[in-house]
Each structure stands twice: as C-alpha cells, then as structure tokens.
Design a protein around this motif. Structure first.
Motif, PDB file in Angstrom:
ATOM      1  N   PRO A  47       5.010   8.765  -7.371  1.00  0.00           N
ATOM      2  CA  PRO A  47       4.083   7.997  -6.512  1.00  0.00           C
ATOM      3  C   PRO A  47       2.993   8.868  -5.885  1.00  0.00           C
ATOM      4  O   PRO A  47       1.817   8.503  -5.903  1.00  0.00           O
ATOM      5  CB  PRO A  47       5.009   7.394  -5.447  1.00  0.00           C
TER       6      PRO A  47
ATOM      7  N   ILE B 150      -0.895   8.228  -6.720  1.00  0.00           N
ATOM      8  CA  ILE B 150      -1.812   7.774  -5.671  1.00  0.00           C
ATOM      9  C   ILE B 150      -2.844   8.857  -5.348  1.00  0.00           C
ATOM     10  O   ILE B 150      -4.034   8.573  -5.183  1.00  0.00           O
ATOM     11  CB  ILE B 150      -1.017   7.370  -4.411  1.00  0.00           C
TER      12      ILE B 150
ATOM     13  N   VAL C 207      -2.346   5.147   6.253  1.00  0.00           N
ATOM     14  CA  VAL C 207      -1.956   3.999   5.425  1.00  0.00           C
ATOM     15  C   VAL C 207      -1.512   4.456   4.047  1.00  0.00           C
ATOM     16  O   VAL C 207      -0.490   4.017   3.501  1.00  0.00           O
ATOM     17  CB  VAL C 207      -3.129   2.994   5.321  1.00  0.00           C
ATOM     18  N   VAL C 208      -2.266   5.412   3.460  1.00  0.00           N
ATOM     19  CA  VAL C 208      -1.903   5.932   2.134  1.00  0.00           C
ATOM     20  C   VAL C 208      -0.586   6.700   2.196  1.00  0.00           C
ATOM     21  O   VAL C 208       0.264   6.568   1.311  1.00  0.00           O
ATOM     22  CB  VAL C 208      -3.040   6.823   1.592  1.00  0.00           C
TER      23      VAL C 208
ATOM     24  N   GLY D 271       1.867   6.218   4.284  1.00  0.00           N
ATOM     25  CA  GLY D 271       2.932   5.240   4.400  1.00  0.00           C
ATOM     26  C   GLY D 271       3.237   4.565   3.082  1.00  0.00           C
ATOM     27  O   GLY D 271       4.406   4.318   2.743  1.00  0.00           O
ATOM     28  N   LEU D 272       2.176   4.267   2.317  1.00  0.00           N
ATOM     29  CA  LEU D 272       2.382   3.644   1.004  1.00  0.00           C
ATOM     30  C   LEU D 272       3.166   4.585   0.085  1.00  0.00           C
ATOM     31  O   LEU D 272       4.083   4.141  -0.627  1.00  0.00           O
ATOM     32  CB  LEU D 272       1.015   3.309   0.401  1.00  0.00           C
TER      33      LEU D 272
ATOM     34  N   VAL E  37       6.835   4.608   1.201  1.00  0.00           N
ATOM     35  CA  VAL E  37       7.541   3.378   0.821  1.00  0.00           C
ATOM     36  C   VAL E  37       7.854   3.368  -0.668  1.00  0.00           C
ATOM     37  O   VAL E  37       8.980   3.066  -1.093  1.00  0.00           O
ATOM     38  CB  VAL E  37       6.708   2.142   1.216  1.00  0.00           C
ATOM     39  N   LEU E  38       6.866   3.729  -1.498  1.00  0.00           N
ATOM     40  CA  LEU E  38       7.085   3.733  -2.942  1.00  0.00           C
ATOM     41  C   LEU E  38       8.116   4.789  -3.352  1.00  0.00           C
ATOM     42  O   LEU E  38       8.963   4.543  -4.216  1.00  0.00           O
ATOM     43  CB  LEU E  38       5.761   3.992  -3.659  1.00  0.00           C
TER      44      LEU E  38
END
Length: 348
Positions: free
Chosen positions: A298, A302, A324-325, A327-328, A331-332
């Motif tokens: 991930p 990203i 935000v990135v 956190g993404l 999560v992934l």
C-alpha cells in the motif's frame, strides 16, 4: 632405569641400524627366520648377499619408489613380475592380491603417515611376495607399513613371507578401524549439535567425511574375486595355514568395510537433515521477505501515485492532505495484514 646393550635380547640388538640410508632407496630390510635372531639389512648389497643363502628364512625389502635409484635397481636385480612393472607404469591403484606365476602380487592402499582426514591422504603400496623374498615399494610414508616395521624391530617374527603379508593386512585393518572410530565420534558430535539446532558450519565437514569414507571403501577394499582365485590356486610354497590366515584377514577387512558402509548411511542421514534444516531456514527467511513486500505494497503504491508530478492530484491543496494519505496507508496496511494472517492460518 635404561637398558644397556648387554641386557638387550639378540633380536633387538641386531636391529640397531640407521633408517633409510641406502643409495638405491632402501627404507628398511630384514632377514627373518623363526627361531633365530632377525637380521637387519641396511643396504641392498647386504640384502643380495643374504638372498644368495636364505637358509630357510626370507627377506623383506621395503623401498622408497620416489628415490631415483629404486626402480632401476628393482628392474636389474629383483626379477619383477610383469604385473608389478605394469602397475608402476599405469599407476594401478585397485587393491588386490593375485597370483602371477610363482609369485604373489599385491596392490594395497593405505593412509599416509601424516593422515589428517583428507581424501588425498591415501597412497599405494605395491608388493611382490615369493617364498624367500618380499618386496614392497611406496611413494609416501604409510602408517600400516611403519607399524609392521616397528613390530619386527620389537622382535615379532612372521613364520613365512605370506605371514608377513597377512600381518600387514591385519595392521591395515586395525588402522582403518581406528579411522572409522574417530570419524564415528566426529559424526556423533555433529549429530548432537544438529539435534540442538547448531548446524551452521558443519555442512563442509560432513561432506568431507562422506567423500573420505567413499574413497576409503573404494580404494582399500581388496578385490574379492582376485583373492578367491589366488586362494583356490596358490603357488606350491604357500602353506595351508597361511591360506587360512589370508582368508581370515579378508573377512576382517569385510567387517571393517561394513562399518564404513554403515557410517556412510549415517553421514548421508546427517547431510539430509542438515539440508532440510537449511532449506527450512531459507523458506522462513523467504516467507518473511515476502510478507514485508506484501505489507509494504500500500505505501509503495500510494506513494508512487502521489509522487507523480502531474496536475489534478487529489488533496494537493488540502491542509490536512498528508495526514489523510497516511491514514489511508495505515488502514490499507492493517486490512492487508488481517487478510494475510487469515490466509496463513488457513494453510496451517
């Protein structure tokens, strides 16, 4: 208290001579007659004189074939059998005892005097045995021959030339058994370390031990067919008792060779176990690397997408875009970790 010359028995006093000083490569020479003191022969000239009048005994002449004068003297004075000369020229190393006319011809392999568990520490001894003369030649010092020489210096007296050959075979079997015992002890230590999980560094030693055992079995095992042919039709001067002794010596060799074969099986099992342990560790290392690669997918994906220097990138002007990135990615990565753990649990 030291023993002086007047206290030494005649058999030992006669052998107080220099070792290996003859100009033709003679290492040692003895005239042996059971019941009489053994006579040391420090030169080949003395040996020739004694051979002209053996008086019921026999001579043993042991020569260094690496000496430039040894082989020419043998060809001029020793009446070598064709097999003896051919073996020198062809470098024959197959252990055997066979009849050649009225002689016995033997090719024996033995470990060198400075044997250190190396496959190269095996050398060849060539012998020609007749009723009154035993010739043995070698290129490197050999342990069994040296043991035989020392035994005769201590007063041992083989009753015949064939009995001397039998004595040498038994010394060789004893030496081989000692080597097998030491190798077995080393394999025991490696097995203990392997069972305790300490196998690193033993692969090379185990492979070397296996090569050594294979080489010893191949070179030291006398050809049974040649020995059986000789024993079934020996020269007329070979006594029945000597035939039986040679047969027993062959059986002793067979026992030692069986021990070598059993040790080879153990070494092969140790090698298999070591290979399995190494393969298991390699698989675990590869698994860890694979998991790290998967879990890093991930962030790599990203970061690759957001790292493109093109217009229209999302969150480019957002004041909390970085978090935000992040956190993404978290999560992934967490979701991917859960999926991997579930898949791993199902395989187990």
């Amino acid at each position: 208290m030291a023993m002086n010359d007047t206290m030494q028995p005649p058999a030992l006093r006669a052998l107080d001579v220099p070792y290996g000083g003859d100009e033709h490569g003679l290492i040692c020479g003895f005239w042996i007659h059971p019941g009489q003191p053994t006579e040391a022969l420090p030169t080949l000239a003395l040996a020739q004189a004694r051979l002209a009048r053996p008086e019921g005994g026999f001579l043993w002449l042991h020569l260094n074939l690496a000496h430039a004068g040894a082989l020419p003297w043998l060809r001029r004075h020793a009446a070598l059998a064709e097999s003896f000369d051919e073996a020198q020229q062809q470098g024959s190393r197959s252990s055997r005892i066979e009849r050649v006319g009225d002689h016995l011809f033997a090719v024996l392999n033995d470990v060198t005097f400075d044997f250190a568990f190396d496959v190269g520490d095996v050398s060849t001894l060539w012998m020609q045995v007749s009723e009154h003369l035993v010739l043995s030649v070698r290129r490197a010092p050999l342990r069994s021959v040296d043991r035989l020489r020392m035994a005769i210096k201590r007063g041992d007296q083989p009753r015949s030339s064939v009995a001397l050959l039998d004595h040498l075979l038994r010394d060789q079997a004893d030496e081989l058994q000692r080597i097998v015992r030491q190798a077995t002890e080393r394999v025991d230590d490696i097995e203990d370390a392997l069972l305790a999980g300490r196998h690193v560094g033993h692969e090379t030693e185990v492979a070397a031990l296996r090569r050594l055992m294979v080489r010893l079995q191949r070179l030291l095992a006398p050809e049974p067919s040649a020995l059986l042919r000789m024993l079934s039709n020996p020269p007329g001067w070979v006594a029945e008792q000597d035939k039986q002794q040679l047969q027993q010596a062959s059986e002793e060799f067979a026992l030692v060779l069986r021990d070598i074969q059993a040790l080879q099986e153990r070494i092969r099992a140790v090698q298999d176990e070591t290979s399995a342990r190494v393969a298991q560790e390699n698989n675990q290392t590869l698994y860890v690397l694979t998991m790290v690669t998967v879990l890093a997918l991930p962030i790599n994906l990203i970061s690759g997408l957001f790292g493109m220097n093109v217009g229209g990138l999302p969150l480019l002007e957002h004041k909390h875009g970085f978090w935000v990135v992040v956190g993404l990615i978290v999560v992934l990565t967490a979701a991917l970790t859960v999926l991997v753990l579930r898949a791993t649990g199902r395989r187990k």
